[in-house]
Design an enzyme around this catalytic site. Structure first.
Site, short mmCIF file in Angstrom:
data_model
loop_
_atom_site.label_atom_id
_atom_site.label_comp_id
_atom_site.label_asym_id
_atom_site.label_seq_id
_atom_site.Cartn_x
_atom_site.Cartn_y
_atom_site.Cartn_z
CG ASP A 44 -2.06 -0.82 1.05
OD1 ASP A 44 -2.35 -1.51 -0.10
OD2 ASP A 44 -2.62 -1.53 2.11
NE ARG A 125 -1.40 2.12 13.05
CZ ARG A 125 -0.85 1.09 12.64
NH1 ARG A 125 0.58 1.04 13.23
NH2 ARG A 125 -1.05 -0.03 12.03
CG ASP A 154 -4.76 1.37 12.16
OD1 ASP A 154 -4.66 1.55 13.01
OD2 ASP A 154 -3.72 0.49 11.51
CB SER A 206 -3.94 -7.66 6.60
OG SER A 206 -3.48 -6.20 7.10
#
Length: 466
Positions: A44, A125, A154, A206
């Site tokens: 990504d 994050r 996220d 993932s």
């Protein structure tokens, strides 16, 4: 089972913002505007670099954070970002800050979202977002970008954190906006645009990981009836094949922060690494759950969190020993509020800041040692001690040394139940019976019927005998 990475004391891969110092502090006249991208080197974010250049005509500065995740070398990730035409890449070792500034707060809160998940991704994050903002300020970027999808948590965490730190920055979300559809489309787009990626359409899972644990989803895990395959796990042994002898570990805490293992002083960071290894080797730390995402979707998530769960369990046991009852009970409720706030991306919110103040205050006397037993997928607290222990043997024992005043209990009960007793008397006097009274009457009637029936039987039997 593999280790995520070496402990901080053995690290030789850390670097800092000097990686990007060849970039001017501001774009020169006529140069493109800049965007700072949270970059992992995966499919990504690799595609994001080229897409941001072509779609928005922006120069991309990549930020790579070392949070203890599995990797083959972050300098290689940096090289890949530069090869994909990023104008600079900052590789930042965030591990000590993550442990000392983020995981200490999480441990004080015994943070478990929905009382199960130790917030692996949610905790990292805001720290990454803080560095994104810092790099944007340092190099005159007006934009910040991430590689999150439009269905996950996220995106909320990154964007909320950035906006709370600097509301003037503009946020770009390529994966949410570009309409490439699925993973196969991304791989095809990368090939056409010369973006080097290792991903294949067969890649099953993932994965997001850091030193607090691993989050695994997608592939066959999307069927909640399917047992997780063995190949998803790298931090924990199969409990069936774990050692036949248990491991005993003594974890020392100082004001709520782990400070030693088996009597050996260690940093919190090194204790996390050590317990990941020890607990993981004994098969402890696997979670398989249906999770309620912030965006309204239920998802099946699997986690490996051996060190995190061991520390939370030990920390809870020490708090049970050291915290006064009222504080402990109130803290339990606030822990869930804290975990939900952080899960929902509100690390920098005023509520979370206020909760931290309360939770931090409770840790002043959470000092002592907890002994845990790790055995074939389980972690059991088998001992705890503290100079601040509120456990009084004389009050707790039922032996001859009992110091508890049993005669005081009668007066305590009279006062404790007095208000409700007055209420009950009033209700009865006014014939305002509540369901509970009716239940008592029904029970009395049923018992009376049984007694009457028994008496009739005995009476009839007596007649026969006569």
């Amino acid at each position: 089972m593999t280790s995520n990475t070496s402990a901080a004391s053995n690290s030789n891969a850390s670097s800092s913002l000097h990686d990007a110092l060849h970039i001017t502090a501001q774009p020169a006249p006529g140069e493109k505007e800049r965007v700072v991208l949270a970059y992992s080197g995966g499919l990504d974010t690799s595609v994001c670099i080229k897409w941001l250049q072509e779609t928005y005509d922006l120069d991309v500065i990549a930020v790579v954070g070392d949070l203890g995740q599995e990797h083959d070398g972050l300098e290689a990730v940096k090289a890949k970002a530069l090869a994909t035409s990023a104008i600079g890449c900052a590789v930042i070792d965030m591990r000590e800050a993550f442990a000392d500034e983020y995981l200490t707060c999480a441990l004080a809160a015994n943070a478990l979202y929905e009382n199960k998940y130790p917030l692996v991704s949610a905790l990292s994050r805001p720290l990454i977002a803080m560095h994104l903002v810092a790099v944007a300020h340092a190099f005159g970027a007006k934009y910040v970008a991430h590689g999150c999808t439009g269905k996950g948590n996220d995106q909320v965490r990154f964007e909320s954190s950035v906006l709370m730190l600097d509301p003037t920055l503009k946020i770009l979300s390529p994966v949410r906006d570009w309409g490439l559809g699925c993973r196969a489309d991304e791989i095809a787009w990368a090939a056409v645009h010369g973006v080097p990626v290792k991903a294949t359409t067969e890649a099953p899972y993932s994965i997001d990981d850091n030193l607090w644990g691993r989050a695994i989803e997608c592939g066959v895990l999307e069927d909640p009836w399917c047992e997780p395959p063995a190949d998803i796990y790298t931090m924990t042994a199969d409990p069936v094949s774990a050692p036949d002898a248990p491991a005993y570990v003594e974890i020392a805490f100082e004001q709520g922060i782990p400070c030693a293992l088996d009597g050996k002083p260690l940093s919190f960071l090194d204790i996390i690494y050590a317990l990941n290894e020890i607990a993981g080797a004994h098969g402890f730390g696997r979670i398989d759950m249906i999770e309620n995402r912030l965006v309204g979707v239920k998802s099946r998530e699997c986690y490996e969190v051996p060190g995190a769960l061991t520390l939370i369990q030990a920390h809870k046991a020490l708090e049970d020993l050291c915290l006064e009852r009222g504080v402990l009970h109130q803290k339990l409720a606030l822990e869930q509020t804290w975990a939900e706030s952080v899960y929902n991306g509100l690390w920098f919110s005023p509520l979370k800041e206020a909760l931290d103040a309360f939770l931090g205050h409770t840790q002043q006397c959470v000092t002592g040692t907890v002994k845990v037993k790790l055995y074939k997928g389980s972690c059991t607290v088998v001992g705890r001690k503290s100079p601040f222990s509120l456990y009084d043997f004389g009050l707790a024992t039922y032996d001859a040394d009992d110091a508890f005043d049993h005669q005081a209990a009668k007066g305590f009960i009279d006062i404790h139940g007095l208000s409700c007793k007055v209420w009950a008397e009033n209700r009865l006097a006014n014939d305002a019976r509540m369901p509970a009274f009716a239940d008592v009457d029904a029970t009395n009637a049923a018992c009376r019927a049984v007694v009457d029936e028994a008496e009739d039987i005995l009476h009839d039997a007596g007649k026969v005998c006569a």
